[in-house]
Design a protein around this motif. Structure first.
Motif, PDB file in Angstrom:
ATOM      1  N   ASN A  22       0.891  -1.557   0.095  1.00  0.00           N
ATOM      2  CA  ASN A  22       0.177  -0.226   0.259  1.00  0.00           C
ATOM      3  C   ASN A  22       0.867   1.309  -0.221  1.00  0.00           C
ATOM      4  OD1 ASN A  22      -1.122   2.188   1.883  1.00  0.00           O
ATOM      5  ND2 ASN A  22      -2.883   1.187   1.019  1.00  0.00           N
ATOM      6  N   ILE A  23       0.921   2.038  -0.876  1.00  0.00           N
ATOM      7  CA  ILE A  23       1.426   3.214  -1.638  1.00  0.00           C
ATOM      8  C   ILE A  23       1.401   4.042  -0.026  1.00  0.00           C
ATOM      9  CG2 ILE A  23       2.566   5.241  -2.750  1.00  0.00           C
ATOM     10  CD1 ILE A  23       0.904   3.938  -5.340  1.00  0.00           C
ATOM     11  N   VAL A  24       0.552   4.145   0.357  1.00  0.00           N
ATOM     12  CA  VAL A  24       0.039   5.423   1.503  1.00  0.00           C
ATOM     13  C   VAL A  24       1.447   4.624   3.087  1.00  0.00           C
ATOM     14  CG1 VAL A  24      -1.330   6.803   2.895  1.00  0.00           C
ATOM     15  CG2 VAL A  24      -1.346   6.800   0.465  1.00  0.00           C
ATOM     16  N   ASP A  25       1.110   3.369   3.590  1.00  0.00           N
ATOM     17  CA  ASP A  25       1.592   2.894   4.310  1.00  0.00           C
ATOM     18  C   ASP A  25       3.059   2.682   4.191  1.00  0.00           C
ATOM     19  OD1 ASP A  25      -0.714   2.980   5.920  1.00  0.00           O
ATOM     20  OD2 ASP A  25      -0.573   0.357   5.444  1.00  0.00           O
ATOM     21  N   ALA A  26       3.161   2.023   2.933  1.00  0.00           N
ATOM     22  CA  ALA A  26       4.859   1.615   2.719  1.00  0.00           C
ATOM     23  C   ALA A  26       5.654   3.546   2.345  1.00  0.00           C
ATOM     24  CB  ALA A  26       5.174   1.366   1.164  1.00  0.00           C
ATOM     25  N   LEU A  27       5.028   4.309   2.000  1.00  0.00           N
ATOM     26  CA  LEU A  27       5.862   6.025   2.207  1.00  0.00           C
ATOM     27  C   LEU A  27       5.890   5.900   3.723  1.00  0.00           C
ATOM     28  CD1 LEU A  27       4.317   7.719  -0.698  1.00  0.00           C
ATOM     29  CD2 LEU A  27       6.588   7.123  -0.383  1.00  0.00           C
ATOM     30  N   ARG A  28       5.042   5.734   4.701  1.00  0.00           N
ATOM     31  CA  ARG A  28       5.171   6.089   5.587  1.00  0.00           C
ATOM     32  C   ARG A  28       6.074   5.572   6.807  1.00  0.00           C
ATOM     33  NH1 ARG A  28      -0.513   4.941   8.233  1.00  0.00           N
ATOM     34  NH2 ARG A  28      -1.001   7.289   6.817  1.00  0.00           N
ATOM     35  N   SER A  29       6.578   4.526   6.481  1.00  0.00           N
ATOM     36  CA  SER A  29       7.499   3.026   6.930  1.00  0.00           C
ATOM     37  C   SER A  29       8.941   3.994   6.205  1.00  0.00           C
ATOM     38  CB  SER A  29       7.354   1.750   6.639  1.00  0.00           C
ATOM     39  OG  SER A  29       8.160   1.561   4.937  1.00  0.00           O
TER      40      SER A  29
END
Lengths: 381, 229
Positions: free
Chosen positions: A374-381
């Motif tokens: 998931n882009i949003v979750d991955a960017l947050r990581s």
């Protein structure tokens, strides 16, 4: 192709890790190439066995001699096309390790029964004219650098000469032979039985085994049965087998090479599967934000999956190619010792296929997990 | 006003375990073509969530999002990916460049999704790097660049495919004041001289001053709009 620079750069992102992984896979495929090459060489006799031919040996043991007088009776049997014979000479050239599959025989009968053996007609005539003549297989000739006119001393581990009690025999090279479809069969020599039989100190008038070609391959079993029945209850009972059965039986003397090779390679690739799989998973885990950026830029889930999988495929194929190339370079150094010429193409093709399977098994799970990010979750990581 | 971005009644809820949290509560907003908008607000106010919805990285729980006249809240994952490639240029706080690629290769990345030839991709990437003043750094990798230079490369990457909208999430959050001002001047130039529509999330009032409009968010609600002096 336009994604290749990205793929290549990603593969070398962690140089040391990639080199170690590459070397692990490469060595596994080098081992694969060498072991399968040896395995294939050992089984080439079985694979190339002719369905038209029977091998007739003593019922007691392969080492027991049979009388030459059996030949006429076999010649007369219905269904028999040609009969020839050979004797186990156990020839060594200069050193014990230089084994040569040299057999005394009747050249006309031998060529008629085994048409795969190809000799120039003038060289056949030369052998018949020269009692101590010998025809050298092309692989052996190349290995020892023999040429026509050379006098070749061969030591027999079995046969002594009547004249001097010595086991050293001298032959004059009169020609060469090829073997259609299997060059490994030419690591040997053929010489005159008449010369050998007259000169040997014992077991005169006997042969080691018969080679019988049949008119109809469907009648092979019946002809084999008829031969054995012919000599039943005599002092020289026979055991007739198809060439393939004989080759398999001969192979069993060395143990189940195929099983040993498969077991070793199975263990190697099983370990490799976890090693490479773990490396790929770790590599993808480290790049979660990068994968997210690619997706942000518009790479679809499928494209991200393809990129990660292609990376695994590239790694496995590159390492396998290097390993197999190395095996192909090293194999000829040992090939002569096991009667093989070069690494069979089938081994290389199987290696390529295993590399693809390895890439699928190790690359697909991380590729799937990367594609599902998931882009949003991955960017947050 | 010729709106390029239109949000109507947008809410966004996240489910974490058994809890559902509503981050945005019925947002209505319009952004005009050629505008430079700063989205401001305290942490947790929903700025980045709103930006993600405008940039097609996420989809609203309810309401609609239209960009350049196209409803993107109804697009499937693969269509949304294609849409992002065509319409959106992203700039992140931490640049998010590929560490193993040179500046030029980083800028070329969005062009891999187009049918341009390798030569044309290279030419466009060099042109984009020239726009951000880094033509001479095209062969350098991100670890050989300063923070400001890396962010310029990221901006070049965002620009290279000539997107409809430039979406920037705290683009100066990792930079010192002077470098931040350089980046903001660059964004302003892109807006004023190249007509790029820019939506920028920031909680830095000085950064927001470079925008033509400031929209203020608080607790998931749009609480006001300020026009630059």
């Amino acid at each position: 192709m336009k994604f290749f620079p990205l793929l290549w750069a990603t593969l070398w992102r962690k140089k040391i890790r990639t080199i170690f992984t590459l070397m692990s896979i490469m060595i596994a495929f080098l081992l694969f190439g060498m072991l399968q090459g040896v395995n294939a060489a050992f089984h080439s006799g079985v694979d190339n066995a002719n369905v038209n031919r029977l091998i007739v040996s003593s019922r007691i043991s392969l080492t027991e001699a049979l009388p030459l007088s059996q030949m006429q009776q076999m010649d007369a049997l219905p269904g028999v096309a040609h009969v020839t014979y050979a004797v186990w000479f156990d020839a060594r050239y200069q050193e014990q390790k230089n084994f040569l599959f040299a057999v005394p025989t009747d050249i006309d009968r031998y060529l008629a029964t085994i048409p795969e053996v190809k000799v120039a007609p003038d060289q056949v005539e030369a052998l018949k004219r020269t009692r101590s003549g010998i025809l050298i297989g092309t692989v052996a000739a190349k290995k020892y650098g023999w040429k026509i006119g050379d006098r070749v001393p061969l030591h027999s581990n079995i046969w002594t000469r009547k004249a001097d009690g010595q086991s050293d025999w001298a032959f004059d090279v009169v020609g060469f032979y090829d073997f259609t479809g299997d060059p490994s069969q030419t690591d040997g020599a053929i010489f005159n039985y008449s010369y050998f039989d007259e000169a040997r100190a014992f077991r005169n008038g006997t042969i080691g085994w018969w080679i019988v070609s049949v008119k109809d391959p469907n009648q092979s079993a019946a002809v084999a049965q008829a031969i054995d029945k012919l000599f039943e209850n005599s002092s020289d009972e026979t055991k007739s087998q198809s060439e393939k059965e004989f080759a398999q039986g001969f192979m069993k003397q060395f143990g189940d090479i195929n099983f040993i090779v498969t077991a070793i390679l199975g263990a190697v690739f099983f370990t490799l599967l976890f090693l490479t799989g773990n490396t790929m998973m770790q590599s993808v885990r480290e790049r979660v934000p990068e994968m997210a950026v690619l997706k942000t830029l518009g790479f679809s889930d499928g494209q991200v999956l393809t990129l990660v999988f292609a990376e695994s495929l590239l790694l496995c194929l590159l390492a396998a190619a290097l390993g197999l190339l190395l095996a192909q370079m090293i194999f000829p150094l040992i090939a002569g010792k096991i009667g093989a010429a070069s690494l069979p193409l089938q081994v290389l093709a199987t290696g390529g296929l295993i590399a693809v399977v390895l890439a699928v098994l190790t690359g697909l799970p991380p590729a799937l997990s990367a594609s599902r990010l998931n882009i949003v979750d991955a960017l947050r990581s | 006003m010729n709106a390029i971005v239109t949000l109507s009644g947008v809410t966004k809820r996240y489910t974490r375990g058994k809890q559902t949290v509503e981050v945005l509560h019925g947002i209505d907003l319009e952004i005009a073509q050629g505008d430079f908008v700063a989205l401001m607000g305290p942490s947790g106010s929903g700025k980045t969530t709103l930006l993600n919805l405008i940039g097609g990285l996420d989809q609203p729980s309810t309401g609609s999002v239209a960009v350049a006249g196209e409803r993107i809240d109804t697009l499937s994952g693969s269509k949304l990916a294609k849409w992002r490639a065509r319409h959106i240029g992203f700039v992140f706080q931490f640049y998010n460049l590929m560490p193993m690629l040179t500046a030029q290769r980083n800028v070329e990345l969005p062009l891999l999704l187009t049918s341009l030839s390798a030569a044309q991709r290279k030419k466009n990437a060099e042109a984009a790097l020239a726009v951000v003043g880094l033509a001479d750094r095209s062969k350098h990798k991100p670890n050989e660049l300063s923070g400001g230079q890396a962010q310029r490369v990221a901006i070049a990457r965002a620009l290279v495919a000539d997107p409809t909208l430039l979406v920037c999430d705290e683009p100066t959050g990792d930079l010192d004041r002077n470098t931040a001002d350089e980046i903001l001047h660059l964004l302003q130039t892109l807006n004023r001289e190249h007509g790029k529509t820019i939506v920028m999330v920031t909680h830095d009032p000085k950064a927001a001053e470079f925008a033509s409009h400031q929209m203020h968010l608080d607790k998931g609600l749009l609480v006001g709009t300020t026009v630059a002096a």
